[in-house]
Design an enzyme around this catalytic site. Structure first.
Site, PDB file in Angstrom:
ATOM      1  N   HIS A   1       0.840  -1.203   0.000  1.00  0.00           N
ATOM      2  CA  HIS A   1       0.000   0.000   0.000  1.00  0.00           C
ATOM      3  C   HIS A   1       0.868   1.243   0.000  1.00  0.00           C
ATOM      4  O   HIS A   1       1.919   1.277   0.637  1.00  0.00           O
ATOM      5  CB  HIS A   1      -0.894   0.014   1.244  1.00  0.00           C
ATOM      6  CG  HIS A   1      -2.145   0.812   1.051  1.00  0.00           C
ATOM      7  ND1 HIS A   1      -3.318   0.265   0.565  1.00  0.00           N
ATOM      8  CD2 HIS A   1      -2.407   2.115   1.260  1.00  0.00           C
ATOM      9  CE1 HIS A   1      -4.237   1.196   0.488  1.00  0.00           C
ATOM     10  NE2 HIS A   1      -3.713   2.340   0.905  1.00  0.00           N
TER      11      HIS A   1
ATOM     12  N   ARG B   1     -13.121  12.352   4.327  1.00  0.00           N
ATOM     13  CA  ARG B   1     -11.851  13.103   4.426  1.00  0.00           C
ATOM     14  C   ARG B   1     -11.488  13.720   3.082  1.00  0.00           C
ATOM     15  O   ARG B   1     -10.972  14.829   3.012  1.00  0.00           O
ATOM     16  CB  ARG B   1     -10.720  12.162   4.880  1.00  0.00           C
ATOM     17  CG  ARG B   1     -10.802  11.794   6.341  1.00  0.00           C
ATOM     18  CD  ARG B   1      -9.873  10.628   6.661  1.00  0.00           C
ATOM     19  NE  ARG B   1      -8.498  10.894   6.342  1.00  0.00           N
ATOM     20  CZ  ARG B   1      -7.644   9.967   5.891  1.00  0.00           C
ATOM     21  NH1 ARG B   1      -8.025   8.716   5.703  1.00  0.00           N
ATOM     22  NH2 ARG B   1      -6.399  10.300   5.625  1.00  0.00           N
TER      23      ARG B   1
ATOM     24  N   LYS C   1      -7.372  -1.339   6.818  1.00  0.00           N
ATOM     25  CA  LYS C   1      -7.666  -2.100   5.591  1.00  0.00           C
ATOM     26  C   LYS C   1      -6.713  -3.288   5.458  1.00  0.00           C
ATOM     27  O   LYS C   1      -7.107  -4.375   5.092  1.00  0.00           O
ATOM     28  CB  LYS C   1      -7.412  -1.222   4.355  1.00  0.00           C
ATOM     29  CG  LYS C   1      -8.483  -0.235   4.044  1.00  0.00           C
ATOM     30  CD  LYS C   1      -8.332   0.309   2.628  1.00  0.00           C
ATOM     31  CE  LYS C   1      -7.259   1.367   2.487  1.00  0.00           C
ATOM     32  NZ  LYS C   1      -7.613   2.683   2.932  1.00  0.00           N
TER      33      LYS C   1
ATOM     34  N   ASP D   1     -13.590   2.647   7.198  1.00  0.00           N
ATOM     35  CA  ASP D   1     -12.616   3.363   6.370  1.00  0.00           C
ATOM     36  C   ASP D   1     -13.262   3.825   5.074  1.00  0.00           C
ATOM     37  O   ASP D   1     -12.985   4.932   4.602  1.00  0.00           O
ATOM     38  CB  ASP D   1     -11.384   2.497   6.060  1.00  0.00           C
ATOM     39  CG  ASP D   1     -10.373   3.279   5.222  1.00  0.00           C
ATOM     40  OD1 ASP D   1      -9.973   4.363   5.680  1.00  0.00           O
ATOM     41  OD2 ASP D   1     -10.026   2.850   4.117  1.00  0.00           O
TER      42      ASP D   1
ATOM     43  N   SER E   1      -6.289   4.526   8.557  1.00  0.00           N
ATOM     44  CA  SER E   1      -6.979   4.191   7.311  1.00  0.00           C
ATOM     45  C   SER E   1      -6.249   3.041   6.601  1.00  0.00           C
ATOM     46  O   SER E   1      -6.860   2.036   6.221  1.00  0.00           O
ATOM     47  CB  SER E   1      -7.023   5.438   6.413  1.00  0.00           C
ATOM     48  OG  SER E   1      -7.325   5.106   5.088  1.00  0.00           O
TER      49      SER E   1
HETATM   50  N1  URA Z   1      -4.203   5.695   1.527  1.00  0.00           N
HETATM   51  C1  URA Z   1      -5.197   5.266   2.324  1.00  0.00           C
HETATM   52  O1  URA Z   1      -5.715   4.172   2.160  1.00  0.00           O
HETATM   53  N2  URA Z   1      -5.606   6.077   3.301  1.00  0.00           N
HETATM   54  C2  URA Z   1      -5.076   7.287   3.521  1.00  0.00           C
HETATM   55  O2  URA Z   1      -5.496   7.957   4.435  1.00  0.00           O
HETATM   56  C3  URA Z   1      -4.046   7.732   2.687  1.00  0.00           C
HETATM   57  C4  URA Z   1      -3.612   6.917   1.684  1.00  0.00           C
END
Ligand code: URA
Length: 441
Positions: A82, A168, A187, A161, A183
């Site tokens: 990620h 957001r 996930k 999320d 966040s």
């Molecule tokens: N990627 C995400 O999944 N969440 C964030 O807050 C920023 C980048």
């Protein structure tokens, strides 16, 4: 406990308890707490921050706001990746097929565009018919059979999320360390991978502008991941200029395809090699970085990585023929060159502004309900350190609305700074945090 009291507590700089955070997330997920109160809370968190314990409670509450996936039925070590988000950051598009072609199972939950940054799901939807709205069964089957599955934030997995991310995005509350860490890690933990490789961006196009903040975020996420029993690595990488040359959904997909054909931009290829190496080492497919790089290179040179991308696109309903014929991807009606009014070396690019240009052209959302134009964006002709003559093209802007192109072009030109001397080169990889050590370059 009323939401009003919690907002006031955070607004006044006090720490929220585990119980308060858990209840707030539960009630927001189920719709008891409305968006307007959560928006006020996000802004209070933005200004007052959260301590480490609060960030951990927030992550846990978001992780458990829905189901969590059990990937134990999938063969081998499952590795997730990620990014904290950047401009032109199409890494997942090229990297996941590369590592899957080397025997790594990638089970990944991705997001849509956020703030000035693009999102993997929006980019993948450039393939006609492609969907990340797949069931847990399909997700698991595809990881087993193909080696890659990418799922969107669903109503079942980390639904808190999904809601908070969208809120957001439109309330200017993205770039806060605790909100980003919770966040991402909620996930990653909910989707069940054994190992996680994080790409933490720093620079003018990142949410964490300073190196110090980027390393602090990296350490916080690595600690959360390792404490949850997942082998977690973070690479801190440069986002002081766009990654590669393409910015915009379908344009980035094309650049990822070029990369899998062995024609990728040097910075992008290097980042894929670095992150891919950690994914292969974490997944037991390489003993060290040298072996990992050799395997990744072979996966590209042999065409296996490109074939893997096609298999993955097909398995999620997309038109995989566009992998071999990228001209089938969405294309904008107009392409206009932006020419430099100055001569000299490019000394700085205000990278977030380049992301904003893509948004202005229609490539990002203004409200939660906005539809996006997948064809628009820009490709850079010059990057930091390049010498530019007056009148030379700096970029090509792709759009479907000439007025938007004109507005974006003005903004684009203001994002470049020139100087008489070549600026010192900035490192692409700033450091790596592994479960065992921290290296800062
Ligand atoms: N990627 C995400 O999944 N969440 C964030 O807050 C920023 C980048």
């Amino acid at each position: 406990m009323r939401m009003y009291d919690l907002i006031m507590k955070k607004r006044n700089g006090l720490a929220l308890s585990r119980e308060e955070i858990s209840r707030m997330i539960r009630e927001y997920t189920t719709g008891v707490i409305p968006d307007y109160q959560m928006s006020a809370m996000l802004m209070a968190i933005y200004f007052q921050g959260m301590n480490e314990a609060e960030t951990l409670y927030l992550t846990e509450s978001m992780e458990h706001s829905g189901e969590t996936l059990d990937l134990s039925g999938i063969r081998g070590v499952k590795v997730d990746k990620h990014s904290t988000g950047g401009v032109g950051d199409k890494t997942s598009l090229a990297l996941t097929p590369m590592v899957a072609a080397c025997g790594i199972s990638v089970a990944k939950m991705s997001g849509r565009g956020l703030g000035h940054t693009g999102g993997t799901i929006d980019k993948l939807e450039s393939f006609a018919g492609f969907s990340t709205d797949i069931s847990a069964e399909t997700f698991l089957r595809n990881v087993n059979e193909i080696g890659i599955a990418i799922m969107g934030q669903t109503a079942n997995l980390a639904p808190a999320d999904k809601k908070l991310y969208a809120l957001r995005d439109v309330t200017a509350t993205v770039d806060n360390m605790s909100l980003i860490a919770s966040s991402i890690m909620s996930k990653k933990l909910a989707s069940g991978a054994d190992a996680i490789v994080l790409d933490v961006k720093t620079g003018s196009g990142a949410f964490m502008k300073s190196r110090e903040d980027a390393f602090a975020l990296a350490k916080e996420m690595v600690t959360i991941g390792n404490n949850a029993g997942r082998k977690t690595y973070a690479v801190v990488s440069d986002m002081d200029q766009p990654l590669g040359f393409a910015v915009g959904n379908a344009l980035e997909v094309r650049e990822a395809i070029d990369t899998l054909n062995g024609r990728g931009p040097a910075d992008f290829v290097e980042l894929c090699m670095t992150l891919g190496s950690y994914m292969l080492m974490a997944g037991g497919q390489a003993a060290d970085e040298t072996e990992a790089r050799e395997k990744l290179r072979e996966a590209v040179d042999s065409g296996r990585a490109l074939d893997k991308m096609a298999a993955f696109i097909r398995a999620q309903g997309g038109d995989e023929t566009a992998v071999f014929h990228p001209e089938k991807l969405p294309q904008a009606a107009y392409a206009e060159e932006i020419r430099s009014g100055t001569e000299g070396y490019i000394s700085h690019i205000e990278c977030g502004e380049i992301g904003m240009c893509s948004l202005l052209l229609g490539g990002g959302r203004e409200t939660k309900e906005s539809a996006i134009d997948l064809a628009v964006g820009l490709t850079l002709c010059k990057k930091t350190g390049d010498f530019v003559k007056k009148g030379e093209p700096l970029a090509v802007m792709y759009g479907n609305d000439r007025e938007k192109i004109a507005q974006a072009s003005q903004r684009f030109l203001r994002a470049y700074t020139f100087g008489p001397e070549k600026p010192p080169e900035s490192l692409l990889i700033k450091g790596v945090i592994t479960p065992e050590s921290s290296r800062i370059y």
